[in-house]
Design an enzyme around this catalytic site. Structure first.
Site, PDB file in Angstrom:
ATOM      1  N   MET A 180      26.980 -56.486  42.649  1.00 49.68           N
ATOM      2  CA  MET A 180      26.312 -55.722  41.607  1.00 49.68           C
ATOM      3  C   MET A 180      25.798 -56.644  40.496  1.00 49.68           C
ATOM      4  SD  MET A 180      25.244 -52.805  41.026  1.00 49.68           S
ATOM      5  CE  MET A 180      25.967 -51.217  41.384  1.00 49.68           C
ATOM      6  N   PHE A 231      63.236 -62.210  24.786  1.00 50.48           N
ATOM      7  CA  PHE A 231      62.705 -62.485  26.116  1.00 50.48           C
ATOM      8  C   PHE A 231      62.087 -61.202  26.695  1.00 50.48           C
ATOM      9  CE2 PHE A 231      63.451 -62.724  30.786  1.00 50.48           C
ATOM     10  CZ  PHE A 231      62.512 -63.720  31.043  1.00 50.48           C
ATOM     11  N   GLN A 232      60.858 -61.315  27.158  1.00 51.09           N
ATOM     12  CA  GLN A 232      60.111 -60.203  27.751  1.00 51.09           C
ATOM     13  C   GLN A 232      59.984 -58.993  26.819  1.00 51.09           C
ATOM     14  OE1 GLN A 232      61.590 -59.580  31.810  1.00 51.09           O
ATOM     15  NE2 GLN A 232      60.190 -61.189  32.488  1.00 51.09           N
ATOM     16  N   GLU A 254      52.056 -55.006  39.165  1.00 51.41           N
ATOM     17  CA  GLU A 254      52.094 -53.774  38.364  1.00 51.41           C
ATOM     18  C   GLU A 254      50.717 -53.145  38.135  1.00 51.41           C
ATOM     19  OE1 GLU A 254      53.767 -56.530  37.414  1.00 51.41           O
ATOM     20  OE2 GLU A 254      55.852 -56.016  37.005  1.00 51.41           O
ATOM     21  N   LYS A 290      66.614 -50.684  26.507  1.00 52.18           N
ATOM     22  CA  LYS A 290      67.768 -50.816  27.398  1.00 52.18           C
ATOM     23  C   LYS A 290      69.005 -50.075  26.860  1.00 52.18           C
ATOM     24  CE  LYS A 290      70.144 -53.824  30.358  1.00 52.18           C
ATOM     25  NZ  LYS A 290      69.843 -54.183  31.739  1.00 52.18           N
TER      26      LYS A 290
END
Lengths: 572, 165
Positions: free
Chosen positions: A468, A112-113, A50, A162
């Site tokens: 760097m 959950f999540q 993601e 949802k």
């Protein structure tokens, strides 16, 4: 007519003319994904992570000028996007990020999540909200598409539980919503702009400083005309690079920490600094007390909060770069700046921008090879030494643009952003210039590149180090490199001062790695191979990875140490 | 560096308070007090914010607030004539009769109310300016051993004719 939230979601995307969605499935967005399957007008791109998803959307938005759309699930899907969202926020890239959320009856239960993604991203979005009512879904989606590209563009996050996706409600998607707290200034304050122009008109040694805002506003054309009509030399920031063609006689180059000596000198000596679309980041100004000490400063910017934040300006003008330049063009008269330009040219001759090129394969030669083989297209960089070399040596003009992570400086940005740019501009050549460190932060995206047939030429400048950081350690930290070396393993001595024949092999073998995806892998070790490899990549029908083995001792010069005055450049 | 006052009109929505207060912590602005409540329009809340800053930072704070989508209006009331009060409760515990009468005297001087009492304790209800409340707290802590304080932060409204705070 009553429709479900998921149906309204897709309807909204269609009405916004969204042709591509960067999406990663998961429990709380499966309904929306399922709805997208029935919508052939919208291409769904599946990345492999993601964070990379958001960088791909950024590349797409930069390449097309359109607002890019991301869709991820709740919890880890959402948290993985945060780096990308912050990157888009700092570089003003218009994105709308949709996150799935657990059903409202579960919010707050540590379901959950479940994460509070709106809370987590509050400081790096223009606007973020969890949709709390099915009847608000249409309005809040419209708000997102209105806010993201307006004014100073940026990311907007809409979190959709949802149950809202499943609930039936109004099928209306508004064509416009009134947002009373967010009104973009579209007018030009003529009085202020006149004052600004008067300063420029009376100046003896003026500089126009163009920042990323000029590129975002696509005001390059007006900028060039204005410079030509007034004969005022133009400097750019890293983000402003490309606002005017590299070979334009009035273009003097980049300023800032790794800018040209002559340009930083010119800014230190100029009497009027006419700046457009820059926020005077610390990488541009160095020590604020010593920045453009002799100059009256004009600052044109769409964002009031960018004005007089870092640098105190004499004439602030709040407006869009294009609108300002169009107005300025009406007044522009030629000035005699010949002596001033001659002076800048003399400074340039004193310390021209060029590398020593005595340490084997030279980064400057690689950049020049890219310039030669890819005269047009899009160059995308990652973050680090290679990025600064690109900002110094890559030549840009109307047909060639650069996309880079300037504000946040996100390693791992380059490769996915290049893929996104290619998806947005399939007919253009896309070259990704990256380092061996940054490449490994999102290398899983090779799969996305192959499955989407988004062919990019990836140039990895492999110096075996996080270059760097190593440069800082080499110059200021007693050459201690223990965890900056990417070849090191547990058997290495703690006090290693640099590579030797006894070093463990570099991991991974980039050529074999590329081949394992069905991409072409090439390794370049000699200067003579640079152009051939780039030509082979250009003609190749898949993505190509070219690993350039460069010396770990190459430095980005000139350089101004953080916090020092821009006139104190390290040149050698 | 001095105290400045902002009256902030915001959307009355979930998360707006967090966003505004988050701006102050995230950007290292020195927030002194923040109160919030709904206005005559139930979809609009009004915050009274006190911040200690220099001129440049204060300008930046106002701009940053202004660019928030949920912020409807930013009003700088630093130098405006105002009505400004803060509610404070002070409970003084473990006190004898002598100390009790001292509290009553103090209440009279400060023009605050003794709103509750027990055998060895009193509660003061104070509607004063923030500065006066500060002074009262200082005094109470000096004179009495067990003092507990709760204060609500200041609310302010521009005055019609009076210039006093």
């Amino acid at each position: 007519m009553s429709i479900t939230g998921r149906k309204l979601f897709v309807k909204a995307l269609l009405e916004e003319n969204v042709d591509t969605v960067f999406a990663y499935p998961g429990g709380m967005v499966t309904d929306i994904i399922d709805e997208l399957y029935k919508t052939p007008e919208i291409k769904v791109v599946l990345p492999r992570h993601e964070q990379a998803l958001v960088h791909e959307a950024e590349g797409y938005a930069r390449a097309t000028g359109k607002t890019a759309v991301c869709l991820v699930t709740s919890g880890p899907g959402a948290t993985n996007t945060i780096t990308g969202i912050a990157d888009a926020f700092y570089d003003s890239i218009p994105l709308v990020i949709f996150t799935g959320q657990v059903s409202q009856n579960l919010i707050g239960n540590d379901a959950f999540q479940e994460v509070d993604i709106v809370g987590m991203t509050r400081s790096v979005v223009k606007y973020g909200v969890t949709v709390s009512d099915r009847e608000l879904l249409g309005r809040q989606m419209k708000m997102a598409f209105q806010i993201a590209p307006a004014g100073k563009p940026g990311p907007v996050l809409i979190d959709i539980p949802k149950d809202i996706q499943l609930a039936s409600g109004s099928g209306e998607y508004p064509s416009y919503v009134d947002i009373r707290g967010y009104k973009i200034n579209t007018s030009v304050h003529i009085g202020q702009l006149k004052k600004a122009y008067k300063l420029l008109k009376n100046a003896k040694s003026p500089i126009i400083l163009a920042g990323g805002g000029v590129n975002i506003a696509r005001a390059g054309d007006s900028l060039r005309k204005f410079a030509e009509q007034t004969n005022v030399p133009v400097a750019t920031t890293v983000m402003g690079k490309g606002a005017i063609a590299y070979d334009h006689p009035l273009y003097i180059g980049n300023c800032g920490m790794h800018g040209k000596y002559s340009v930083n000198k010119a800014i230190s000596e100029c009497d009027v600094l006419f700046s457009i679309g820059t926020r005077f980041n610390d990488r541009i100004t160095g020590d604020l007390n010593e920045f453009a000490p002799k100059a009256s400063i004009v600052h044109i910017d769409i964002d009031t909060a960018s004005i007089s934040r870092n640098v105190v300006v004499d004439v602030p003008v709040v407006c869009d770069a294009n609108a300002a330049l169009d107005k300025l063009l009406e007044w522009a008269e030629p000035k005699d700046t010949e002596d001033w330009i001659t002076k800048i040219e003399a400074w340039d001759k004193e310390h021209p921008l060029s590398m020593r090129c005595d340490l084997g394969l030279c980064p400057q030669s690689i950049m020049e090879g890219i310039n030669k083989v890819f005269p047009k297209g899009i160059v995308v960089t990652d973050v680090g030494q290679h990025q600064m070399w690109a900002s110094q040596y890559i030549t840009l003009n109307e047909g060639k643009k650069m996309i880079t992570s300037g504000g946040l400086g996100t390693m791992g940005f380059g490769f996915p952003a290049a893929i996104g740019a290619k998806i947005g501009a399939p007919n253009q050549d896309v070259v990704c210039i990256t380092g061996d460190g940054g490449m490994q932060m999102n290398m899983q995206e090779m799969a996305t590149s192959i499955i989407e047939k988004a062919n990019v030429t990836v140039c990895i400048l492999n110096n075996q180090y996080l270059g760097m950081v190593k440069q800082f350690q080499q110059l200021f930290y007693g050459k201690r490199y223990k965890i900056t070396c990417l070849r090191r393993n547990v058997d290495c001595p703690d006090d290693c001062k640099g590579p030797s024949g006894a070093c463990p092999p570099y991991l991974p073998d980039f050529v074999k790695w590329a081949e394992s995806y069905g991409a072409l892998g090439l390794r370049v070790t000699e200067p003579g191979q640079i152009e051939d490899a780039l030509r082979e990549a250009k003609a190749n029908q898949t993505s190509t990875v070219i690993e350039f083995l460069i010396s770990s001792d190459e430095l980005v010069l000139p350089m101004v140490k953080g916090g020092n005055a821009m006139s104190e450049m390290i040149l050698k | 560096m001095r105290d400045r006052w902002i009256s902030l009109y915001v959307e009355n929505q979930v998360g707006v308070l967090a966003k505004v207060s988050g701006l102050f912590s995230g950007k290292n602005y020195n927030l002194q007090s923040l109160t919030v409540g709904t206005t005559e329009h139930e979809d609009v809340s009004r915050m009274t914010i006190c911040v200690t800053s220099d001129d440049v930072t204060f300008e930046q704070i106002k701009k940053q607030l202004n660019r928030m989508v949920e912020v409807i209006k930013v009003v700088d009331i630093t130098s405006a004539p105002l009505h400004m009060k803060e509610l404070l409760y002070a409970r003084i515990n473990d006190i004898g009769p002598d100390e009790m009468s001292q509290v009553f005297q103090l209440a009279e001087v400060f023009k605050v109310r003794v709103c509750d009492a027990g055998e060895d304790c009193l509660i003061l209800e104070c509607l004063l300016t923030t500065e006066s409340n500060d002074e009262l707290i200082k005094l109470l802590k000096k004179k009495f051993k067990k003092v507990s304080i709760v204060r609500g932060g200041a609310v302010a409204m521009e005055s019609i004719s009076i210039s006093k705070r």
